[in-house]
Design an enzyme around this catalytic site. Structure first.
Site, PDB file in Angstrom:
ATOM      1  N   LYS A 176      -4.498  -4.166  -5.893  1.00  0.00           N
ATOM      2  CA  LYS A 176      -5.815  -3.701  -5.413  1.00  0.00           C
ATOM      3  C   LYS A 176      -5.534  -2.481  -4.518  1.00  0.00           C
ATOM      4  O   LYS A 176      -5.206  -2.615  -3.350  1.00  0.00           O
ATOM      5  CB  LYS A 176      -6.482  -4.828  -4.617  1.00  0.00           C
ATOM      6  CG  LYS A 176      -7.988  -4.797  -4.566  1.00  0.00           C
ATOM      7  CD  LYS A 176      -8.643  -3.656  -3.865  1.00  0.00           C
ATOM      8  CE  LYS A 176      -8.523  -3.552  -2.379  1.00  0.00           C
ATOM      9  NZ  LYS A 176      -9.001  -2.230  -1.891  1.00  0.00           N
ATOM     10  N   ARG A 180     -10.256   4.439  -1.141  1.00  0.00           N
ATOM     11  CA  ARG A 180     -10.475   5.844  -0.758  1.00  0.00           C
ATOM     12  C   ARG A 180      -9.719   6.813  -1.668  1.00  0.00           C
ATOM     13  O   ARG A 180     -10.160   7.931  -1.875  1.00  0.00           O
ATOM     14  CB  ARG A 180     -10.058   6.048   0.697  1.00  0.00           C
ATOM     15  CG  ARG A 180     -11.000   5.316   1.635  1.00  0.00           C
ATOM     16  CD  ARG A 180     -10.651   5.540   3.079  1.00  0.00           C
ATOM     17  NE  ARG A 180     -10.277   4.299   3.716  1.00  0.00           N
ATOM     18  CZ  ARG A 180      -9.851   4.202   4.969  1.00  0.00           C
ATOM     19  NH1 ARG A 180      -9.747   5.277   5.715  1.00  0.00           N
ATOM     20  NH2 ARG A 180      -9.530   3.029   5.475  1.00  0.00           N
ATOM     21  N   CYS A 284       2.216   5.243   9.028  1.00  0.00           N
ATOM     22  CA  CYS A 284       2.495   4.139   9.947  1.00  0.00           C
ATOM     23  C   CYS A 284       3.809   4.371  10.680  1.00  0.00           C
ATOM     24  O   CYS A 284       4.100   3.709  11.657  1.00  0.00           O
ATOM     25  CB  CYS A 284       2.521   2.818   9.213  1.00  0.00           C
ATOM     26  SG  CYS A 284       3.910   2.705   8.115  1.00  0.00           S
ATOM     27  N   GLU A 386      -3.884   2.628  17.909  1.00  0.00           N
ATOM     28  CA  GLU A 386      -3.414   3.500  16.829  1.00  0.00           C
ATOM     29  C   GLU A 386      -4.530   4.501  16.519  1.00  0.00           C
ATOM     30  O   GLU A 386      -5.647   4.102  16.172  1.00  0.00           O
ATOM     31  CB  GLU A 386      -3.107   2.652  15.593  1.00  0.00           C
ATOM     32  CG  GLU A 386      -2.584   3.457  14.429  1.00  0.00           C
ATOM     33  CD  GLU A 386      -2.285   2.602  13.204  1.00  0.00           C
ATOM     34  OE1 GLU A 386      -3.101   1.728  12.851  1.00  0.00           O
ATOM     35  OE2 GLU A 386      -1.223   2.821  12.593  1.00  0.00           O
TER      36      GLU A 386
END
Ligand code: NAD
Length: 502
Positions: A176, A180, A284, A386
């Site tokens: 999945k 976006r 990240c 973050e």
């Protein structure tokens, strides 16, 4: 007007299919225009994908590992041949500059390459004569149907962290991708079919929470890999685990770079430019915080960074002379800009202000220029949370221990690095820092494909890291077999004491 736009469907049982009545816009972040419409799977579509993966599993499990691995070798070649096309799709939907898209794809290809070593990785462990005439061995057997849910920021690489190893280990898989920027993952899955993957072994369902929840609760799925933000990672981990699945859920990050007084400052500055502003800070493993040891280091870093920032080119990712593209979506752009506003309100010093950047011909794009804060402090929201944008903060500390205490107290523990020429300090740092991936004079210590990737603390829920050797463990179950073939005519009597080599 959007009705005439191309629509993106799902890959189920080897075919691109429609499914679901809900749709979502896919934007080009450099122009702000809607370019495609994504079909969001309904429950029947997810069910069809799971049923296909379930049906494909017995034959795939029985396929010799070498044959499974050959598909990965073929795929590697196809990915290299189609690299420009894939990178173009990434840039069109994510916004990152083309060379960066190529870099992410290359790291993904290296995971496919690692998956092609499956026969070697799955050899298991064997011991002869664990007792008289008794041999014992451990096998690593596949789990069954597995699933992966991936974030927007590495639309090609992160899916390749997951399914090549899952599939090479004998599982079938449902991916999945992020809603976006879903197109590159779908194209790569189609290339896997071309590479020889039988229909149903890899299925792609596009969707949102409804799809994710269906995957997390279906009893036919045995393991789920997730990469995304920490709140969703925690949700995926708890929901999937509660439904009896093995789950690894990688979450968000706030990575610190410590710059020591003896560091090569020019090197640290150029390393930090890429680490903070590469991919618009949407990594990240990006480094949004520099902890400078001593005011002299902080001042020298700021002088160097300001000079380099002034040379940076911001613009559409399709122009390879640009260093930084737009943020991924309008809401994300607004969110990052609001963090910059908040940093100012909290009392940090905004030395370089990227707000208000406008790119001629791309006025509707989601461009934010590089931002640099000085005097960021641990209590501030821009220190704690973050931001996931091109916002770099300098934190001033007195000594290494103070810097390490800060890092160790932070909720995230994904990556960190230290810039120094002092081996003792570097060793103390790597030994005692509570972070999963550590660099010494390396700003983005992203492990190569034959090591594994993962953070500590709230950057990862679960035990095993992504890809590399941990992926073999994650996508297989150990089975240990103990076997004796008695010699003809030799019969042992009943043994009531526990069998041992006493
Ligand atoms: P996200 O959490 O919004 O989305 C990730 C995936 O979860 C997507 O596929 C999305 O459709 C799905 N999702 C979103 N909301 C959901 C919900 N309520 N219920 C169920 N599923 C849901 O993350 P993102 O914005 O796409 O990606 C950025 C985040 O990912 C950052 O926090 C970044 O640090 C993190 N990230 C972590 C790593 C890592 O290895 N630790 C790597 C890349 C990105």
């Amino acid at each position: 007007m959007t009705a005439t736009l191309p629509t993106i469907g799902h890959l189920i049982d080897g075919k691109i299919v429609n499914g679901g009545t809900r749709q979502q816009d896919v934007f080009n972040p450099a122009t702000g225009k809607v370019e495609k419409r994504l079909q969001l799977a309904d429950l029947a579509t997810v069910d069809a994908a799971i049923a296909s993966a379930h049906a494909a599993y017995p034959a795939w499990r029985a396929t010799p590992p070498l044959k499974r691995a050959r598909v990965m070798s073929n795929l590697k070649v196809l990915l290299e041949q189609n690299a420009d096309k894939i990178a173009t799709l990434i840039t069109a939907e994510h916004g990152k500059v083309l060379p960066d898209a190529m870099g992410e794809l290359q790291r993904g290809i290296e995971n496919v390459e690692y998956a092609s070593y499956a026969p070697e990785l799955l050899k298991g462990e064997h011991s002869r004569n664990v007792g008289p005439n008794i041999d014992s061995w451990s096998e690593f057997q596949p789990l069954g149907v597995t699933a992966g849910i991936t974030p927007f920021n590495f639309p090609a690489m992160v899916p390749l962290w997951m399914w090549p190893m899952a599939i090479a280990c004998g599982n079938t898989f449902i991916l999945k991708p992020s809603e976006r920027d879903p197109s590159s993952a779908l194209l790569i899955a189609q290339l896997a079919l071309e590479a020889g993957l039988p229909p149903g072994v890899l299925n792609v369902v596009n969707g949102d929470k409804e799809t994710v929840d269906a995957l997390l609760t279906d009893t036919r799925i045995f393991a789920v890999s997730f990469v995304g933000s920490t709140p969703i990672a925690e949700y995926v981990y708890s929901t999937g685990s509660a439904h009896g699945k093995r789950v690894q859920a990688l979450g968000g990050a706030k990575n610190h770079a410590v710059v020591m007084p003896d560091a090569d400052i020019a090197n640290a500055v150029s390393a930090m430019m890429g680490a903070a502003y590469g991919s618009c800070g949407e990594r990240c493993m990006a480094v949004p915080l520099i902890v400078a040891i001593g005011d002299e280091v902080a001042d020298a870093m700021i002088t160097g960074l300001k000079t380099e920032i002034a040379k940076m080119k911001v613009g559409p990712g399709t122009d390879v002379s640009n260093d930084m593209g737009p943020l991924v979506t309008q809401p994300h752009f607004e969110k990052v800009k609001a963090y910059v506003d908040q940093g100012v309100a909290e009392g940090a010093d905004l030395i370089v202000d990227g707000r208000g950047v406008s790119i001629p011909g791309h006025e509707q794009g989601y461009f934010l220029g590089p931002c640099l804060f000085d005097n960021v402090k641990p209590g501030m929201v821009i220190y704690q949370e973050e931001i996931f944008g091109p916002v770099l903060g300098i934190v001033r500390a007195q000594n290494l221990q103070q810097a390490m205490d800060m890092i160790n107290a932070h909720e995230y523990g994904n990556g960190t690095c230290i810039f120094t020429r002092d081996g003792e300090a570097a060793r103390y740092f790597t030994d005692n820092i509570l972070v999963g991936m550590v660099g010494v004079n390396v700003p983005l210590p992203v492990p190569v494909a034959y090591h594994s990737f993962g953070g500590w603390k709230r950057s990862l829920f679960g035990d095993l890291h992504a890809y590399g050797p941990d992926a073999v463990r994650f996508y297989t179950k150990r089975k240990t077999i103990t076997q004796r073939w008695p010699s003809a005519g030799v019969r042992e009597g009943a043994m009531f004491s526990f069998p041992s080599n006493r």
